[in-house]
Design an enzyme around this catalytic site. Structure first.
Site, PDB file in Angstrom:
ATOM      1  N   GLU A  85     -36.850  19.934  38.194  1.00  0.00           N
ATOM      2  CA  GLU A  85     -37.045  18.579  38.693  1.00  0.00           C
ATOM      3  C   GLU A  85     -35.852  18.075  39.495  1.00  0.00           C
ATOM      4  OE1 GLU A  85     -38.030  14.061  37.065  1.00  0.00           O
ATOM      5  OE2 GLU A  85     -38.694  15.804  35.923  1.00  0.00           O
ATOM      6  N   LYS A 280     -39.028  10.276  28.197  1.00  0.00           N
ATOM      7  CA  LYS A 280     -39.210  11.464  29.029  1.00  0.00           C
ATOM      8  C   LYS A 280     -37.940  11.735  29.830  1.00  0.00           C
ATOM      9  CE  LYS A 280     -40.490  13.736  32.949  1.00  0.00           C
ATOM     10  NZ  LYS A 280     -39.758  13.838  34.236  1.00  0.00           N
ATOM     11  N   ASP A 296     -36.108  26.577  21.584  1.00  0.00           N
ATOM     12  CA  ASP A 296     -37.521  26.244  21.728  1.00  0.00           C
ATOM     13  C   ASP A 296     -37.681  24.780  22.119  1.00  0.00           C
ATOM     14  OD1 ASP A 296     -40.229  25.797  21.493  1.00  0.00           O
ATOM     15  OD2 ASP A 296     -40.442  26.808  19.560  1.00  0.00           O
ATOM     16  N   HIS A 393     -33.802   9.429  43.790  1.00  0.00           N
ATOM     17  CA  HIS A 393     -34.742  10.511  43.480  1.00  0.00           C
ATOM     18  C   HIS A 393     -35.344  11.099  44.747  1.00  0.00           C
ATOM     19  CE1 HIS A 393     -37.680  12.826  41.206  1.00  0.00           C
ATOM     20  NE2 HIS A 393     -38.608  12.367  42.033  1.00  0.00           N
TER      21      HIS A 393
END
Length: 439
Positions: A85, A280, A296, A393
């Protein structure tokens, strides 16, 4: 029309690719070439990757980046991050730079207890079951000695086992609820092996318990499995400084920034729609380090989000306040991580990542990962409450758009310069590239 195939797993990798290409693609040569381009030229290294999972046909690459200048508990770290990302590594690096001169990050491991459960059904007298458990508990532990021996030598092992009556939730449902200390190992295989032995002993011993009726002796073991919800495997990460020291953006005073930042956090505490996106962003930083260090990330994600809902409503993982002129920003999250076993001892890049982090213990890695999440959240909320999230972004996303439009290196260089002072949108990039090509 796709075709069914029997015995796919028994085919060689080349045969698997041939079948996939022949069945699903019209541009067979291009697809086959692309799949093989992602193979590693080192045969041993490729074989290692092939054996991680079944039915491997190629490798799927993610960028492996680093975020330098993280001052954590007085020591500098360069944190490895595996993520695709745009802006995540840049945001983490920017937050690290910001807090480097304001005391850095502080991190503390609160506890490291992990949990596993034997789920079973019992149709009988719960008081007799409790009597049976009190008698058999020591044998449950004794019968796992062949599993726990080496772990106990290092200071870990089984901490406790409890019988839990869950019949109010589900008829006849009980569980053996066990807690473990697995030190530097994530410990999934260790915990699951212990649980399966618990189940075997528990069921066998029930056959000989004289207070049970014949029906009560028929305990039905449903499953034995560790839990990825580890609310007692907690780490805290925090930053703090004088409110006046937050003054870095000329468009807003330090006090206004601090108050606006805190309000943004409070909104995420009470509004689940915001909290999900808020958390998130935290996981952008956490997952990237978890993946880079061979842990994991799916287990971590599940456990963290369950923890965010522990009070009945999904809420922010981070918190902020001003106390006596001091701005404080912190987070407590559950993280079950390992630095030995699994991919940590197999994947070459994981070995590099751990060496870059000074070969951390599991507790030290918990601290580093938590700090990465806190830094990511600070950077995101800071952008949201000042310039807005899109400006930074979209500029980071610019290169992805230029690659999609097949821009040349010269075109990339010119448009990167152009968009330093212009707003980045997809249509603006298309127009600018078109104009450049016309000229």
């Amino acid at each position: 029309m796709s075709k069914h195939i029997d015995g796919f797993s028994k085919l060689s990798k080349t045969e698997k690719i041939d079948w996939i290409v022949a069945t699903y693609f019209s541009n067979k040569k291009e697809v086959k070439l692309l799949l093989k381009q992602y193979w590693n030229s080192d045969h041993k290294l490729q074989q290692l990757h092939d054996e991680f999972i079944e039915n491997t046909i190629t490798n799927y690459y993610l960028p492996f980046g680093v975020a330098p200048n993280f001052l954590i508990n007085g020591e500098f770290y360069t944190i490895p991050m595996a993520i695709e990302e745009s802006s995540v590594v840049a945001a983490a690096s920017k937050a690290a730079k910001f807090w480097k001169n304001r005391g850095g990050f502080k991190a503390t491991v609160i506890s490291t207890t992990k949990i596993g459960q034997v789920h079973f059904m019992f149709d009988g007298d719960d008081q007799k079951l409790q009597q049976f458990f009190n008698i058999v508990k020591s044998k449950l532990i004794e019968d796992t000695k062949h599993i726990t021996k080496s772990m106990e030598k290092r200071g870990g092992g089984i901490l406790d086992i409890q019988l839990k009556n869950q019949t109010k939730k589900l008829k006849n449902y009980y569980q053996l609820h066990a807690t473990f200390e697995t030190l530097d190992a994530m410990g999934a295989n260790f915990i699951n092996s212990c649980l399966e032995q618990f189940a075997k002993t528990f069921k066998n011993e029930a056959q000989h318990f004289e207070l049970f009726t014949s029906e009560e002796k028929n305990i039905q073991i449903v499953m034995s499995i560790l839990s990825n919800y580890v609310p007692n495997c907690l780490v805290r990460a925090e930053v703090s400084c004088k409110v006046d020291d937050l003054n870095e953006d000329p468009s807003i005073s330090a006090e206004d920034f601090a108050n606006k930042f805190i309000q943004a956090i409070k909104i995420a505490e009470v509004e689940p729609y915001r909290a999900v996106t808020h958390n998130k962003g935290i996981m952008n930083g956490i997952d990237a380090v978890v993946l880079a260090t061979g842990n994991d990330f799916r287990a971590v994600e599940a456990g963290v989000h369950a923890y965010a809902s522990r009070n009945g409503t999904y809420s922010s993982l981070t918190h902020a306040e001003i106390e006596n002129g001091i701005f404080k920003f912190w987070m407590e999250i559950p993280l079950a991580l390992g630095t030995v076993g699994g991919l940590t001892s197999l994947h070459p890049l994981v070995k590099i990542a751990l060496e870059m982090l000074h070969q951390p213990t599991a507790k030290e890695l918990m601290q580093i990962v938590a700090v990465a999440g806190l830094a990511q959240n600070f950077a995101a909320v800071r952008s949201l409450t000042t310039t807005g999230i899109q400006e930074g972004h979209m500029k980071m996303h610019l290169m992805n758009m230029l690659n999609q439009l097949e821009a040349t290196q010269t075109e990339k260089d010119r448009l990167t310069t152009y968009f330093k002072t212009n707003t980045v949108t997809h249509s603006a990039v298309v127009d600018a590239l078109s104009e450049l090509r016309t000229k």
